[in-house]
Design a protein around this motif. Structure first.
Motif, short mmCIF file in Angstrom:
data_model
loop_
_atom_site.label_atom_id
_atom_site.label_comp_id
_atom_site.label_asym_id
_atom_site.label_seq_id
_atom_site.Cartn_x
_atom_site.Cartn_y
_atom_site.Cartn_z
N UNK A 90 0.83 -1.20 0.00
CA UNK A 90 0.00 0.00 0.00
C UNK A 90 0.87 1.26 0.00
N UNK A 91 1.97 1.23 0.72
CA UNK A 91 2.90 2.36 0.72
C UNK A 91 3.47 2.59 -0.68
N UNK A 92 3.79 1.51 -1.38
CA UNK A 92 4.28 1.63 -2.76
C UNK A 92 3.22 2.26 -3.65
N UNK A 93 1.98 1.86 -3.46
CA UNK A 93 0.87 2.42 -4.24
C UNK A 93 0.72 3.92 -3.97
N UNK A 94 0.80 4.32 -2.71
CA UNK A 94 0.68 5.73 -2.34
C UNK A 94 1.78 6.55 -3.02
N UNK A 95 3.01 6.06 -2.98
CA UNK A 95 4.11 6.78 -3.60
C UNK A 95 3.97 6.83 -5.11
N UNK A 96 3.43 5.78 -5.70
CA UNK A 96 3.18 5.79 -7.14
C UNK A 96 2.21 6.89 -7.53
N UNK A 97 1.15 7.06 -6.74
CA UNK A 97 0.19 8.14 -6.99
C UNK A 97 0.86 9.50 -6.83
N UNK A 98 1.66 9.63 -5.79
CA UNK A 98 2.35 10.90 -5.56
C UNK A 98 3.29 11.24 -6.71
N UNK A 99 4.06 10.26 -7.17
CA UNK A 99 5.01 10.50 -8.25
C UNK A 99 4.30 10.98 -9.51
N UNK A 100 3.17 10.35 -9.84
CA UNK A 100 2.40 10.76 -11.01
C UNK A 100 1.96 12.22 -10.89
N UNK A 101 1.52 12.62 -9.70
CA UNK A 101 1.11 14.00 -9.48
C UNK A 101 2.30 14.95 -9.58
N UNK A 102 3.43 14.56 -9.00
CA UNK A 102 4.60 15.42 -9.01
C UNK A 102 5.16 15.62 -10.41
N UNK A 103 5.09 14.59 -11.23
CA UNK A 103 5.60 14.72 -12.60
C UNK A 103 4.76 15.73 -13.39
N UNK A 104 3.47 15.81 -13.08
CA UNK A 104 2.62 16.82 -13.72
C UNK A 104 2.84 18.21 -13.12
N UNK A 108 9.98 15.70 -14.31
CA UNK A 108 10.59 14.40 -14.02
C UNK A 108 11.88 14.55 -13.21
N UNK A 109 12.61 15.66 -13.45
CA UNK A 109 13.91 15.81 -12.80
C UNK A 109 13.86 16.64 -11.52
N UNK A 110 12.69 17.10 -11.15
CA UNK A 110 12.57 17.92 -9.93
C UNK A 110 13.01 17.11 -8.71
N UNK A 111 13.72 17.76 -7.76
CA UNK A 111 14.21 16.99 -6.60
C UNK A 111 13.11 16.31 -5.80
N UNK A 112 11.92 16.90 -5.71
CA UNK A 112 10.84 16.25 -4.97
C UNK A 112 10.36 14.99 -5.70
N UNK A 113 10.30 15.06 -7.03
CA UNK A 113 9.89 13.89 -7.80
C UNK A 113 10.92 12.78 -7.65
N UNK A 114 12.19 13.12 -7.79
CA UNK A 114 13.24 12.11 -7.66
C UNK A 114 13.27 11.55 -6.24
N UNK A 115 13.06 12.42 -5.25
CA UNK A 115 13.03 11.95 -3.86
C UNK A 115 11.95 10.93 -3.63
N UNK A 116 10.77 11.16 -4.21
CA UNK A 116 9.67 10.20 -4.06
C UNK A 116 9.97 8.89 -4.79
N UNK A 117 10.61 8.99 -5.95
CA UNK A 117 10.98 7.78 -6.69
C UNK A 117 11.98 6.96 -5.89
N UNK A 118 12.93 7.63 -5.23
CA UNK A 118 13.91 6.90 -4.42
C UNK A 118 13.24 6.24 -3.22
N UNK A 119 12.27 6.91 -2.61
CA UNK A 119 11.52 6.29 -1.51
C UNK A 119 10.82 5.03 -1.98
N UNK A 120 10.21 5.11 -3.16
CA UNK A 120 9.48 3.95 -3.71
C UNK A 120 10.44 2.81 -4.04
N UNK A 121 11.63 3.14 -4.54
CA UNK A 121 12.63 2.12 -4.85
C UNK A 121 13.02 1.35 -3.59
#
Length: 290
Positions: A90-104, A108-121
């Protein structure tokens, strides 16, 4: 005041944060900023279902004006609450939703977007999906190298996550190389006494110890991590006890029983021992009576 509450939580002053929240509840009422910090506090109090309930409601009732800094914090708090409640998928799902919102919202290269991707990884690796985690890391690296200097905190974060993913697969030599890169970047970007930098000293020491390399290199890193984290977080910080336990294991493997017992029995040992998780406390006691 909200910043003071948040700062108290992050610094581990949970009782102070709880007193502030309880005393100011009438003043702030149900404001979203205040509710987010209440949930943050509940998370640190290990009241995960209560925290999740508040955070889910905040996401469901957001307004356009709040779809930025507050949303980012709420998503991160929610993912961590699910993670620590044992609901990692569920945590992975939440971060996936967040990443999609952040990319919009950002890029893609914004530090917040990359930070969320690293959390999901990190979470993908936790659930045994190391292949996907490593593929995602490789996909992110060109973005990092294009926009972030090798001595940046973002590069340090990246190499730390990569090291954790490799360590989860027992690829300890490769993990050690990543942690060394992380330490280099974080010393430059954050300074030698920053908590992230201190944790890299511990990661490096642990990898050296567990790979049975020349452990004499590990001990300066262990001692730097222990002394630094106790100075930053206080003598009762439970993680310091874990750091001491891991250093003692290395001394035991080197048959240096005297040094192992010395590092396990500082005068303030009772201060952090009681705060350690039960499993770590049991391991600590077993080491003492080795």
């Amino acid at each position: 005041l909200l910043l003071e509450i948040r700062g108290s939580i992050v610094s581990g002053e949970i009782e102070k944060a709880r007193a502030l929240v309880d005393s100011e509840r009438a003043r702030f009422g149900d404001s979203n900023e205040f509710s987010a910090e209440v949930a943050h506090l509940l998370y640190f109090e290990k009241k995960f279902p209560e925290a999740i309930k508040i955070l889910e409601a905040l996401i469901a009732t957001r307004t356009n004006a709040e779809e930025s800094e507050l949303s980012d914090r709420v998503y991160w708090y929610l993912a961590e609450a699910y993670r620590n409640a044992g609901r990692i998928e569920k945590a992975i799902e939440v971060l996936g939703t967040q990443i999609a919102e952040q990319q919009k919202r950002y890029s893609h290269e914004h530090p917040l977007t990359i930070g969320s991707r690293l959390r999901r990884i990190e979470l993908l690796s936790n659930v045994g999906n190391a292949t996907s985690a490593e593929q995602e890391l490789m996909a992110i690296k060109p973005l990092l190298d294009q926009y972030y200097d090798q001595g940046s905190a973002m590069q340090g974060h990246y190499h730390n996550v990569f090291g954790q993913v490799l360590a989860d697969q027992n690829r300890l030599i490769e993990a050690l190389a990543q942690f060394r890169k992380s330490l280099m970047a974080e010393e430059i970007a954050l300074g030698p006494e920053h908590e992230n930098t201190l944790r890299q000293h511990f990661n490096i020491a642990q990898m050296i110890a567990y790979t049975a390399m020349d452990r004499s290199e590990a001990y300066p890193h262990f001692l730097k991590a222990i002394s630094g984290i106790e100075k930053k977080r206080g003598l009762s910080y439970s993680v310091a006890g874990f750091f001491r336990l891991e250093a003692a294991k290395s001394y035991f493997w080197d048959k240096d029983i005297e040094s192992a017992r010395e590092i396990l029995t500082p005068p303030h040992a009772p201060m952090y021992f009681g705060a350690m998780p039960e499993g770590n406390r049991n391991s600590y006691l077993a080491a003492l009576y080795y």
